[in-house]
Design an enzyme around this catalytic site. Structure first.
Site, PDB file in Angstrom:
ATOM      1  N   HIS A 116       0.873  -1.171   0.000  1.00  0.00           N
ATOM      2  CA  HIS A 116       0.000   0.000   0.000  1.00  0.00           C
ATOM      3  C   HIS A 116       0.910   1.222   0.000  1.00  0.00           C
ATOM      4  CE1 HIS A 116      -3.158  -2.745   2.054  1.00  0.00           C
ATOM      5  NE2 HIS A 116      -3.307  -2.755   0.729  1.00  0.00           N
TER       6      HIS A 116
ATOM      7  N   GLU B 221       1.535   3.566   3.047  1.00  0.00           N
ATOM      8  CA  GLU B 221       2.076   2.994   4.282  1.00  0.00           C
ATOM      9  C   GLU B 221       3.593   2.982   4.153  1.00  0.00           C
ATOM     10  OE1 GLU B 221      -0.017  -0.702   4.817  1.00  0.00           O
ATOM     11  OE2 GLU B 221      -1.967   0.295   4.651  1.00  0.00           O
TER      12      GLU B 221
ATOM     13  N   HIS C 122       3.322  -3.562   6.647  1.00  0.00           N
ATOM     14  CA  HIS C 122       2.224  -2.615   6.439  1.00  0.00           C
ATOM     15  C   HIS C 122       2.288  -1.531   7.515  1.00  0.00           C
ATOM     16  CE1 HIS C 122      -0.529  -4.782   3.475  1.00  0.00           C
ATOM     17  NE2 HIS C 122       0.495  -5.605   3.631  1.00  0.00           N
TER      18      HIS C 122
ATOM     19  N   GLU D  29       2.016  -5.069  10.985  1.00  0.00           N
ATOM     20  CA  GLU D  29       1.515  -3.696  11.032  1.00  0.00           C
ATOM     21  C   GLU D  29       2.439  -2.937  11.982  1.00  0.00           C
ATOM     22  OE1 GLU D  29      -0.919  -2.503   9.260  1.00  0.00           O
ATOM     23  OE2 GLU D  29      -1.932  -4.309   8.515  1.00  0.00           O
TER      24      GLU D  29
END
Length: 777
Positions: A369, A372, A507, A600
């Protein structure tokens, strides 16, 4: 001259009205009307204490000044002074740069002039509402509709849960009867406030945002002064939002040194509530009289390049690392993005460009993404760190690079990143740049292999008819008109070309590690615990990263958005969080030998570059420790008992685990070159990205099977060979346990090879075959 004054005075009301009105409604119903908060003397004290010394407007009152109380001569002088500036600035406002989301703060004086801030000193970083450096007890408000809409929720980009009214709503919202709402931030030390960024409420059920606000400052939270218009002395009114999600930046007309800052909403969407999310821009200042020492600046002792890198800067940095450590690095491209930007990979190994027998391959992928950005910078920092430490003789790094082949892909979606980079770390919002230039979410773009796997299991076809590993691409996915991004195709070909064993997909936007499966087994279920056959291994891998990440292990940290993952060790099954069909994690597990998790990294998807040193320290140990996990489990060779040659595509099955791995297999480009190199007995160096990296593994027959400690019965099998089963014990000791196999060819396979070579069948074998035929008859 008087004609000019009358003209400006005529347009003054229009200018005042326009500054607070938002643009088109998100519902497409035209500009929304606003609700205005009543102005009372208590909201803005008429005679506050003066602001800190050194301010030009130190003697001016902070409260509103009546237009009738301003002398005509004073107005005339100000207009004459600003005459040229007004014309110049208004032209600039008519066509703002498309790269700037923020609208400059505009206030109107009684004479109708519009004051614009002079050039502000650039570089004031965010105070830390979004990144959680500002704690909940530093935020206060005049009122709150509920606990879930309290001041602690007034953080830029904070995300709500699925249901409104719980503890995790998406903004701070004042009570409806609160006539003078305010949100207050305590910086704990005097700082130089320079700007404010605001958003509306994040909610799938409501539309709430503030359209204009004022700002006040204090050093003791009792006496306040406002941000004032330089020309009129009146309190500045800042235009805010026209939709819930787009961040809007307002720079102060003049930076203010204070400890406290208050945002006072003046108008908001009609029918909605006074709700906002915010970030404060502030520079640290020295204060010798402060009894509490200022928190030291975030920093790292590693001499690395701590800044955000666009495509050109990233390519330059990777080249510099390669030139600094040419013996352990190689930069190659696996393909191009939709806009033609190359997907660069940094390979780090003691023999770059080679697959060495018995040496596992590991990868990190970031930037799936584009918005990110932290993962991208962490991989650029990691390659610098490994290079520097190898040159220094760091034994841990040296062992890592001599026993492992590491591949770092910092930007899988370079098109999306360039979009986010141009907007800036604080103005990119939550989603801009997430998708590719084609509008594709790459984490939903891989082939769905989960469905055919589960259908085969339900029909009792696995593993006899349908294998439980290396599931092929579905036919629909290979069609020319299939919606498959070029970035996705490039990564799939990369996966198939190199025998990866371990991977992590980096991410941002949360602090948690998720593991497969990412897709729920029950159709249309939004979330459901859906473990793989290797659930203990994935939980181990996830726990290793989460357990060595400083931020995840901070016992005092608050949840990022709407779930407290610390209650479960900061790890979660991906499908039990939210279903993600077509994820790279699931595809990697079902289509290759590679075990992959998602990390994350931070609550803030695109942290300011002054936070990068701390983020590096938060993740450095975790990044290194996770790479070392490729040594857990068993590893070895599957070879022909007679020739000692490795057996290609041999299957390694572990009793009780319905998922097998294989030795390397390859075909296509590079086959002839690889075979010739093997035949001549020289070390194979395959340098081109289109070459067959895993062919040497096929001839060498090496494999890796990640397992947690325990005793296992392992079977090696291959077409044309008798299977062999042996016991393998995995301990807690570092390094994979050797578990080698020698397979014997079946008589039928021997016969095939003899006939293929044009040889005659030996008499004893002919008689044996005849006896077997007679028994069948």
């Amino acid at each position: 001259m008087w004609g000019l004054l009358l003209t400006l005075a005529t347009f003054a009301p229009a200018a005042r009205q326009g500054q607070g009105a938002p643009g088109a409604s998100v519902l497409g119903l035209g500009p929304p009307r606003t609700t205005e908060a009543p102005i009372s003397p208590s909201a803005l004290p008429s005679s506050p204490a003066p602001p800190p010394a050194g301010k030009k407007n130190g003697g001016s009152p902070a409260g509103p000044t009546s237009p009738t109380g301003t002398s005509p001569q004073r107005v005339r002088v100000r207009v004459i002074k600003k005459k040229k500036v007004i014309v110049k600035k208004r032209k600039k406002l008519a066509s703002p740069s498309p790269l700037v989301t923020a609208r400059p703060p505009m206030t109107t004086s009684p004479a109708g002039t519009i004051d614009l801030p002079e050039a502000q000193e650039p570089g004031c970083p965010p105070l830390g509402l979004e990144s959680l450096r500002v704690s909940d007890n530093q935020l206060e408000a005049s009122s709150s509709q509920s606990v879930g809409l309290g001041p602690h929720r007034g953080r830029l980009n904070i995300q709500s849960g699925l249901e409104d009214g719980d503890l995790y709503d998406g903004a701070w919202c004042a009570e409806e009867q609160d006539a003078e709402p305010w949100l207050q931030v305590d910086a704990r030390h005097p700082v130089r406030f320079s700007g404010i960024i605001t958003q509306g409420r994040n909610s799938i059920w409501r539309y709430d945002w503030v359209t204009s606000y004022k700002v006040q400052f204090s050093n003791d939270s009792r006496t306040w002064w406002g941000s004032r218009n330089r020309s009129s002395g009146m309190d500045a009114v800042f235009p805010a939002n026209s939709d819930p999600e787009s961040p809007v930046l307002n720079l102060l007309p003049e930076p203010q040194v204070a400890r406290f800052i208050r945002l006072l909403p003046r108008t908001w969407l009609q029918g909605g509530a006074s709700c906002l999310r915010a970030e404060i821009l502030a520079c640290p200042v020295s204060d010798p009289s402060d009894p509490f020492p200022e928190t030291p600046a975030l920093a790292s002792s590693d001499p690395l390049d701590f800044r955000h890198h666009n495509y050109k800067a990233m390519r330059k940095l990777m080249k510099q690392v390669n030139e600094q450590c040419p013996n352990i690095t190689r930069v190659y491209s696996i393909g191009k993005s939709y806009q033609g930007l190359k997907l660069y990979v940094m390979e780090m190994s003691d023999h770059p460009g080679e697959h060495e027998l018995g040496e596992p391959e590991v990868r990190y992928v970031a930037g799936m993404h584009g918005n990110e950005a932290l993962g991208r910078e962490l991989l650029l920092l990691l390659m610098q760190f490994l290079c520097h430490e190898f040159l220094r003789g760091n034994p841990r790094v040296t062992r890592l690079l001599t026993e492992t082949r590491i591949h770092l892909l910092p930007s899988m979606n370079p098109d999306g990143y360039e979009t986010a980079f141009r907007r800036g770390s604080e103005l990119v919002g939550w989603a801009e740049g997430r998708w590719t230039q084609q509008g594709i979410d790459l984490n939903h773009n891989f082939a769905d292999l989960n469905t055919p796997l589960w259908e085969a299991e339900d029909d009792g076809l696995m593993p006899d008819t349908v294998p439980n590993h290396h599931l092929p691409l579905p036919t629909y996915y290979t069609l020319p008109n299939a919606t498959v991004a070029p970035e996705t195709r490039a990564v799939i070909e990369w996966m198939e070309r190199i025998p990866f064993v371990l991977s992590a997909n980096l991410h941002g936007g949360e602090l948690v590690v998720s593991y497969p499966f990412d897709m729920t087994r029950t159709p249309w279920a939004a979330r459901e615990l859906t473990p793989t056959a290797d659930d203990p291994v994935f939980r181990w891998l996830s726990t290793v990263y989460a357990g060595t990440n400083w931020a995840m292990q901070d016992p005092d940290r608050r949840p990022c958005h709407n779930q407290d993952f610390s209650l479960h060790g900061n790890i979660i099954n991906g499908a039990d969080w939210h279903t993600v069909p077509g994820s790279m994690n699931d595809f990697s597990y079902l289509h290759t030998n590679c075990f992959e998790i998602t990390v994350e990294l931070s609550c803030d998807k695109f942290p300011h570059e002054n936070e990068l040193p701390q983020e590096w320290e938060n993740n450095k140990e975790a990044l290194l420790t996770y790479l070392e996990q490729v040594r857990m489990g068993i590893a070895g060779f599957v070879r022909d008992k007679d020739t000692e040659l490795g057996i290609a595509d041999a299957v390694i099955a572990v009793d009780g685990i319905n998922h097998d791995v294989t030795t390397g297999v390859c075909g296509g480009e590079g086959m002839v070159e690889a075979w010739e190199g093997f035949r001549l007995g020289r070390r194979l160096r395959i340098m081109e990205p289109g070459s067959c990296f895993s062919l040497l593994s096929a001839w060498g027959g090496d494999y890796w099977r990640l397992l947690t400690p325990g005793d296992y019965m392992v079977t090696a099998s291959a077409e044309g060979y008798h299977s062999v089963t042996r016991s393998c014990r995995v301990t807690f000791e570092e390094g994979p346990v050797p578990c080698n196999f020698h397979l014997t060819k079946t008589p039928k396979q021997r016969l095939r090879e003899l006939l293929a070579a044009g040889a005659k069948v030996p008499p004893d074998l002919r008689r044996r075959l005849e006896r077997l035929r007679g028994q069948k008859d």
